[in-house]
Structure formats: structure tokens, C-alpha cells
Design an enzyme around this catalytic site. Sequence first.
Site, PDB file in Angstrom:
ATOM      1  N   ARG A 113       3.132  -4.067   3.048  1.00 22.30           N
ATOM      2  CA  ARG A 113       1.955  -4.923   3.136  1.00 22.30           C
ATOM      3  C   ARG A 113       1.808  -5.361   4.594  1.00 22.30           C
ATOM      4  O   ARG A 113       2.785  -5.421   5.340  1.00 22.30           O
ATOM      5  CB  ARG A 113       2.105  -6.153   2.245  1.00 22.30           C
ATOM      6  N   LYS A 157       6.583 -10.304  -1.923  1.00 17.87           N
ATOM      7  CA  LYS A 157       6.131 -11.473  -2.655  1.00 17.87           C
ATOM      8  C   LYS A 157       7.292 -12.119  -3.392  1.00 17.87           C
ATOM      9  O   LYS A 157       8.178 -11.429  -3.894  1.00 17.87           O
ATOM     10  CB  LYS A 157       5.029 -11.076  -3.648  1.00 17.87           C
ATOM     11  N   HIS A 184      -5.050  -3.244   3.337  1.00 17.76           N
ATOM     12  CA  HIS A 184      -4.254  -2.579   2.300  1.00 17.76           C
ATOM     13  C   HIS A 184      -4.514  -1.072   2.237  1.00 17.76           C
ATOM     14  O   HIS A 184      -3.876  -0.367   1.459  1.00 17.76           O
ATOM     15  CB  HIS A 184      -4.568  -3.201   0.941  1.00 17.76           C
ATOM     16  N   ARG A 235      -1.483   1.143   2.731  1.00 18.60           N
ATOM     17  CA  ARG A 235      -0.549   0.972   1.608  1.00 18.60           C
ATOM     18  C   ARG A 235      -1.047   1.747   0.387  1.00 18.60           C
ATOM     19  O   ARG A 235      -0.266   2.434  -0.285  1.00 18.60           O
ATOM     20  CB  ARG A 235      -0.400  -0.516   1.294  1.00 18.60           C
ATOM     21  N   HIS A 262       6.673  -3.518  -6.437  1.00 11.69           N
ATOM     22  CA  HIS A 262       5.977  -4.071  -7.593  1.00 11.69           C
ATOM     23  C   HIS A 262       6.995  -4.520  -8.636  1.00 11.69           C
ATOM     24  O   HIS A 262       7.938  -3.787  -8.947  1.00 11.69           O
ATOM     25  CB  HIS A 262       5.048  -3.034  -8.224  1.00 11.69           C
ATOM     26  N   TYR A 276      -2.425   3.452  -9.558  1.00 12.58           N
ATOM     27  CA  TYR A 276      -2.543   4.539  -8.580  1.00 12.58           C
ATOM     28  C   TYR A 276      -2.605   5.900  -9.256  1.00 12.58           C
ATOM     29  O   TYR A 276      -3.140   6.845  -8.698  1.00 12.58           O
ATOM     30  CB  TYR A 276      -1.359   4.502  -7.611  1.00 12.58           C
TER      31      TYR A 276
END
Length: 286
Positions: free
Chosen positions: A135, A159, A231, A234, A257, A266
Site C-alpha cells: 500500500r 492495517k 492503489h 497494488r 489481507h 481480484y
Amino acid sequence: MAANTVASYRRDLRRYVEHLVAAGVSSADQVTEAHVLTFLVALREGSEEHPPLAANSAARAVVAVRGLHRFLLREGLTTVDPARGVRPPSAPKRLPKAIGVEEVVALLDAAGADENTRAVRDRALLELLYGSGARISEAVGLDVDELDLESGTVRLLGKGSKERVVPVGSFARAAVSAYLVRARPEFAARGLGSPALFLNVRGGRLSRQSAWVTLKAAAQRAGIKRAISPHTLRHSFATHLLDGGADVRVVQELLGHASVTTTQVYTLVTVDRLREVYATSHPRAR
């Protein structure tokens, strides 16, 4: 809750009460699940007074209605919860905006086209973004000691302060190595000794906003007409891996994730690629 959220819920509930009154409902005990469902339909279809609501806005209104009926039941003002079985509508999955490999190469070349210290830094930043799937906040948050060029890995803080170690390809390693030798010392000499990997021209840590400007400028020079966001690289990283045969769970780990469900969006992108291959390869496809 935020004032805007409270105001939105208030509008939603006023509209709900208007809907019930128009249906002849005079007390909360008279509300049925059918009333709640027809309200949801009315939200989505719109009327002369109200335009149709998108799925996200309609979902917010349904959440407000469900909260109201839970409250009425908890307070003993009703004996049933007619909204319990009504689920908020789901927003359609938006495909991540990836660009093709050729466009990525053009973007990276454009970033380093001027061959000055800033261009060397910009090329290194974008190469690392595409080469690791980081990110933008993870990349600009990197310190020098979190990148191991010898082993070809980088430690990213994602995150929820969740760390992950991901591989970095040879092109990104070469670009970052060139930046560390040719550009970073010049930037660092103007600052106060920041440990940041990517520095601005004053020697401080490069900001997300500056990284965004770098990406937009490179896209413009590369002649890329479609919208480019922080993004984009990414998304392209993930899409190109899956197109190349990578397992979705491997891509999940690389992206950081928490759930593979997030990564599976995706796989929707690669369906276009599957159709293309099928159309050009199968004798009965056309």
C-alpha cells in the site's frame, strides 16, 4: 456517532414513518415484514419526491430501520421485530482498477525518465509498489532497515499494525539500490537524519500526498489516459500474479489481507483474461 451519521439516520427514519403512514399503519405493532420490504423496494426504485438510492445508501436506511425495531422490542413497546429478517442490500463488487503490464512498464520508465535524483527516487518508489504489492502508506512508512536487498525481502507494516515480509523482485531491488547510492544521501544531507527509506527534497519522510503526485505525474508523462490512483500498482500487482498462475491464498499473504474473501475480488478481474484466451485458442469459441 458523527453528526452527519445521526442526521442521515434521522432522514431515513422520517422517510420510513412516511412510508408506514401512507400504508395505513398507525402503530408500531401493526408493522409487518412486508412493510419493511416494500420500504426497501421504494428506496431502490425511487419516487417523484425521492430519487432512487444506491445500494450503500439503501443499506444504511435499512440498518436504521432494523435498529429502530430492535429498540422498540427491547423497550417492550412491541412484541415482535418485523425487520429482523430483512437484510440490507449488498453493494455490487467493484473490480479493482488494474492496468496492463505494458502500461506499468511505461509508467515506471516515465517516472525515472529525467535521471536526476528525484527521478531516481520516484522510479524506486513505484518499482517497489509494483514489485511488492505494498500500500502507498506502507511504502512511505518504510525505514531503511526494513528492506533487505541482499535477501530480496521487505517488512511491511499493514492495517492493524500487522507485519508481513514479502519478496521484492530484481527490478525493484535494482531501482532501490540505485536510489540509496545516487539520490538518498543528497536528500538526507538536507534533513535531520530521518530513518525513512523514501525522503523528500528537504530530507524528511516522503508523504502519501507527494507519492500520489509522483504517480499522477508519471502516468501523465506515460500517456496513460485512464484514472490512476495510489492503489493502482497494488491492484495491478495482484491481478498480474493471478494471471500468471499464482494461487489466490499466496496473493492473500502477499497483500496482507486478513481474509481470502477480500483477495478473491481480484479473481473477477482475471475472468476477462480467461475469456480472451478462450476466444483466441478454442476452435469452437467463435
